[in-house]
Design a protein around this motif. Structure first.
Motif, PDB file in Angstrom:
ATOM      1  N   TYR A 277      -2.786  50.938   9.607  1.00 26.01           N
ATOM      2  CA  TYR A 277      -3.705  50.176   8.841  1.00 26.01           C
ATOM      3  C   TYR A 277      -3.029  49.008   8.176  1.00 26.01           C
ATOM      4  O   TYR A 277      -3.584  47.656   8.377  1.00 26.01           O
ATOM      5  N   PRO A 278      -2.402  49.108   7.289  1.00 22.51           N
ATOM      6  CA  PRO A 278      -1.752  48.173   6.257  1.00 22.51           C
ATOM      7  C   PRO A 278      -0.748  47.390   6.774  1.00 22.51           C
ATOM      8  O   PRO A 278      -0.651  46.125   6.823  1.00 22.51           O
ATOM      9  N   SER A 279      -0.156  47.883   8.132  1.00 21.29           N
ATOM     10  CA  SER A 279       1.066  47.153   8.944  1.00 21.29           C
ATOM     11  C   SER A 279       0.286  46.303   9.966  1.00 21.29           C
ATOM     12  O   SER A 279       0.736  45.133   9.885  1.00 21.29           O
ATOM     13  N   SER A 280      -0.436  46.612  10.749  1.00 25.88           N
ATOM     14  CA  SER A 280      -0.973  45.982  12.032  1.00 25.88           C
ATOM     15  C   SER A 280      -2.027  44.773  11.526  1.00 25.88           C
ATOM     16  O   SER A 280      -1.900  43.946  12.059  1.00 25.88           O
ATOM     17  N   HIS A 281      -2.867  45.240  10.490  1.00 20.52           N
ATOM     18  CA  HIS A 281      -3.983  44.189  10.122  1.00 20.52           C
ATOM     19  C   HIS A 281      -3.384  42.799   9.710  1.00 20.52           C
ATOM     20  O   HIS A 281      -3.943  41.769  10.004  1.00 20.52           O
ATOM     21  N   SER A 282      -2.055  42.881   9.174  1.00 19.33           N
ATOM     22  CA  SER A 282      -1.574  41.693   8.572  1.00 19.33           C
ATOM     23  C   SER A 282      -1.387  40.626   9.664  1.00 19.33           C
ATOM     24  O   SER A 282      -1.668  39.749   9.718  1.00 19.33           O
ATOM     25  N   PHE A 283      -0.987  41.056  10.787  1.00 24.97           N
ATOM     26  CA  PHE A 283      -0.414  40.353  12.113  1.00 24.97           C
ATOM     27  C   PHE A 283      -1.847  39.762  12.667  1.00 24.97           C
ATOM     28  O   PHE A 283      -1.932  38.726  13.208  1.00 24.97           O
ATOM     29  N   ILE A 284      -2.949  40.679  12.631  1.00 22.38           N
ATOM     30  CA  ILE A 284      -4.207  40.247  13.265  1.00 22.38           C
ATOM     31  C   ILE A 284      -4.563  38.862  12.318  1.00 22.38           C
ATOM     32  O   ILE A 284      -5.141  38.038  12.929  1.00 22.38           O
ATOM     33  N   LEU A 285      -4.428  39.067  11.076  1.00 14.85           N
ATOM     34  CA  LEU A 285      -4.962  38.164  10.121  1.00 14.85           C
ATOM     35  C   LEU A 285      -4.010  36.804  10.457  1.00 14.85           C
ATOM     36  O   LEU A 285      -4.709  35.723  10.320  1.00 14.85           O
ATOM     37  N   ILE A 286      -2.527  36.954  10.665  1.00 17.15           N
ATOM     38  CA  ILE A 286      -1.800  35.910  10.781  1.00 17.15           C
ATOM     39  C   ILE A 286      -2.110  35.132  12.277  1.00 17.15           C
ATOM     40  O   ILE A 286      -2.293  33.812  12.186  1.00 17.15           O
ATOM     41  N   LEU A 287      -2.573  35.973  13.174  1.00 13.64           N
ATOM     42  CA  LEU A 287      -3.079  35.211  14.517  1.00 13.64           C
ATOM     43  C   LEU A 287      -4.221  34.420  14.363  1.00 13.64           C
ATOM     44  O   LEU A 287      -4.579  33.612  15.166  1.00 13.64           O
ATOM     45  N   GLY A 288      -5.167  35.168  13.475  1.00 11.00           N
ATOM     46  CA  GLY A 288      -6.450  34.472  13.171  1.00 11.00           C
ATOM     47  C   GLY A 288      -6.700  33.255  12.371  1.00 11.00           C
ATOM     48  O   GLY A 288      -7.512  32.591  12.238  1.00 11.00           O
ATOM     49  N   SER A 289      -5.378  33.033  11.668  1.00 11.90           N
ATOM     50  CA  SER A 289      -5.263  31.553  10.905  1.00 11.90           C
ATOM     51  C   SER A 289      -4.489  30.865  11.330  1.00 11.90           C
ATOM     52  O   SER A 289      -3.428  30.862  11.666  1.00 11.90           O
ATOM     53  N   ASN A 290      -5.163  29.510  11.639  1.00 11.26           N
ATOM     54  CA  ASN A 290      -4.308  28.406  11.885  1.00 11.26           C
ATOM     55  C   ASN A 290      -3.348  28.021  11.175  1.00 11.26           C
ATOM     56  O   ASN A 290      -2.012  27.657  11.624  1.00 11.26           O
ATOM     57  N   LYS A 291      -3.335  28.070   9.924  1.00  8.71           N
ATOM     58  CA  LYS A 291      -2.185  27.734   9.108  1.00  8.71           C
ATOM     59  C   LYS A 291      -1.189  28.747   9.137  1.00  8.71           C
ATOM     60  O   LYS A 291       0.136  28.215   9.137  1.00  8.71           O
ATOM     61  N   LEU A 292      -1.265  30.247   9.047  1.00  9.49           N
ATOM     62  CA  LEU A 292      -0.325  31.152   9.194  1.00  9.49           C
ATOM     63  C   LEU A 292       0.267  31.099  10.434  1.00  9.49           C
ATOM     64  O   LEU A 292       1.645  31.285  10.698  1.00  9.49           O
ATOM     65  N   ARG A 293      -0.388  30.933  11.447  1.00 11.84           N
ATOM     66  CA  ARG A 293      -0.160  30.826  12.846  1.00 11.84           C
ATOM     67  C   ARG A 293       1.101  29.636  13.209  1.00 11.84           C
ATOM     68  O   ARG A 293       2.083  29.977  13.926  1.00 11.84           O
ATOM     69  N   GLN A 294       0.660  28.429  12.480  1.00 15.29           N
ATOM     70  CA  GLN A 294       1.634  27.236  12.717  1.00 15.29           C
ATOM     71  C   GLN A 294       3.035  27.587  12.078  1.00 15.29           C
ATOM     72  O   GLN A 294       3.889  27.233  12.431  1.00 15.29           O
ATOM     73  N   GLU A 295       2.838  28.284  10.782  1.00 18.45           N
ATOM     74  CA  GLU A 295       3.907  28.710  10.220  1.00 18.45           C
ATOM     75  C   GLU A 295       4.820  29.419  10.706  1.00 18.45           C
ATOM     76  O   GLU A 295       6.217  29.448  10.467  1.00 18.45           O
ATOM     77  N   CYS A 296       4.471  30.470  11.605  1.00 21.39           N
ATOM     78  CA  CYS A 296       5.302  31.385  12.251  1.00 21.39           C
ATOM     79  C   CYS A 296       5.847  30.819  13.603  1.00 21.39           C
ATOM     80  O   CYS A 296       6.385  31.648  14.390  1.00 21.39           O
ATOM     81  N   ALA A 297       5.450  29.355  14.067  1.00 23.50           N
ATOM     82  CA  ALA A 297       5.635  28.959  15.229  1.00 23.50           C
ATOM     83  C   ALA A 297       7.193  28.896  15.410  1.00 23.50           C
ATOM     84  O   ALA A 297       7.875  28.396  14.432  1.00 23.50           O
ATOM     85  N   PRO A 298       7.782  28.920  16.685  1.00 21.57           N
ATOM     86  CA  PRO A 298       9.365  28.842  16.759  1.00 21.57           C
ATOM     87  C   PRO A 298       9.613  27.477  16.540  1.00 21.57           C
ATOM     88  O   PRO A 298       9.035  26.394  16.539  1.00 21.57           O
ATOM     89  N   GLY A 299      10.938  27.497  15.675  1.00 21.57           N
ATOM     90  CA  GLY A 299      11.244  26.089  15.137  1.00 21.57           C
ATOM     91  C   GLY A 299      10.715  25.449  13.792  1.00 21.57           C
ATOM     92  O   GLY A 299      11.031  24.338  13.176  1.00 21.57           O
ATOM     93  N   LYS A 300       9.471  26.426  13.316  1.00 24.54           N
ATOM     94  CA  LYS A 300       9.012  25.806  12.252  1.00 24.54           C
ATOM     95  C   LYS A 300       9.946  26.459  10.750  1.00 24.54           C
ATOM     96  O   LYS A 300      10.331  27.432  11.023  1.00 24.54           O
ATOM     97  N   ALA A 301       9.982  25.335   9.918  1.00 24.02           N
ATOM     98  CA  ALA A 301      10.957  25.878   8.842  1.00 24.02           C
ATOM     99  C   ALA A 301       9.936  25.938   7.587  1.00 24.02           C
ATOM    100  O   ALA A 301       9.193  25.044   7.581  1.00 24.02           O
ATOM    101  N   PHE A 302      10.267  26.534   6.664  1.00 21.36           N
ATOM    102  CA  PHE A 302       9.615  26.599   5.464  1.00 21.36           C
ATOM    103  C   PHE A 302       9.956  25.533   4.502  1.00 21.36           C
ATOM    104  O   PHE A 302       9.168  24.997   3.810  1.00 21.36           O
TER     105      PHE A 302
END
Length: 302
Positions: A277-302
């Protein structure tokens, strides 16, 4: 020393823990860096950050409990140590549930389309009340944790978690009534936030249905961002509801362990399922957020 089965289960638990920490730490890191950079934080980011922190703590407590159960089972005979573990497990568990419920409520007020005066008033004020709601969830969770921890005596903990069942039959039977009442109490406490999330989900479906019907009446065929927002919010809420049901079932297995012949194995399996439950739901939230999804895109640097 742990046997092969226990070692395998511990490795699986460590793997689930690592995945969960990675996802939740990513959410927290991205939002905190944005907070520092912009000197302010959006309500949705504050909720996600609070949820991520609570789940990181919950993952740590569950993994710690697994390791203690296998490697240092005698700790369960020590009242003070067990009270500390029980307190933080109850606290992080309730914080995680309540913060996820806050997320469901926020999605509902921000995305749903209703014209009732009370709904419009709440929709207008939701951003300003979110910090106070989160603080209220923290205070309520601490109160519940203290209440539950103080009402579980050391005999109860020993019966539920210890490996050594010899000469404990009478003592454990005496504690069955307390065990049943505490378990029912815990389930009822989590029933309310679960019900709130479920109602939010159903109202989002109603809002989407009304909006879709209005679109058909107006014969609009262009891309509708409102429908996309509805669908994204509904995915996040329904995934939380389904995973939380699995988590509750796992919690039931773990806390019902002393009724089973293989107590230790039952607890570990229950906690392995609970880690999902606490492990997998975080990735569902990341995929559902444009901001978080863009940050984890390949080649994206913090």
């Amino acid at each position: 020393m742990p046997d092969k089965v226990e070692t395998t289960l511990m490795l699986i638990a460590a793997g689930e823990f690592s995945v969960g920490i990675l996802g939740n730490a990513f959410i927290g890191l991205v939002n905190c860096m944005g907070w520092i950079k912009n000197r302010k934080i959006a309500s949705i980011d504050l909720i996600l950050t609070s949820l991520a922190i609570s789940r990181i703590c919950l993952l740590c407590i569950i993994l710690l409990d697994c390791f203690i159960l296998v490697l240092y089972p005698d700790v369960y005979t020590m009242g003070k140590q067990m009270r500390i573990i029980d307190f933080f497990w109850t606290l992080t568990n309730h914080l995680s549930v309540w913060f996820a419920t806050c997320l469901s409520i926020f999605y509902f007020f921000k995305i749903a389309n209703f014209f009732h005066p009370l709904f419009l008033w709440m929709k207008w004020r939701i951003d300003s009340v979110i910090p106070r709601i989160l603080l209220g969830c923290l205070v309520l969770s601490v109160f519940i944790s203290l209440l539950v921890t103080e009402n579980l005596n050391d005999d109860f903990r020993y019966c539920v978690k210890t490996k050594k069942k010899t000469n404990l039959t009478v003592r454990c039977r005496v504690n069955k009534a307390q065990y049943a009442s505490i378990k029912i109490f815990l389930n009822l406490l989590t029933l309310f936030p679960f019900s709130v999330s479920l109602i939010s989900f159903l109202l989002l479906i109603l809002s989407l249905w009304r909006h879709t019907r209005q679109m058909k009446l107006n014969a609009t065929e262009c891309r509708d961002f409102s429908i996309e927002a509805h669908m994204g919010a509904m995915k996040a809420v329904i995934s939380f509801l389904l995973l939380f049901i699995v988590y509750c079932l796992a919690f039931l297995v773990a806390t019902s362990s002393y009724f089973m012949p293989e107590t230790e194995l039952a607890v570990i399996i229950g906690e392995l399922i609970a880690l999902i439950y606490p492990s997998s739901h975080s990735f569902i939230l990341i995929l559902g957020s444009n901001k978080l999804r863009q940050e984890c895109a390949p080649g994206k640097a913090f």
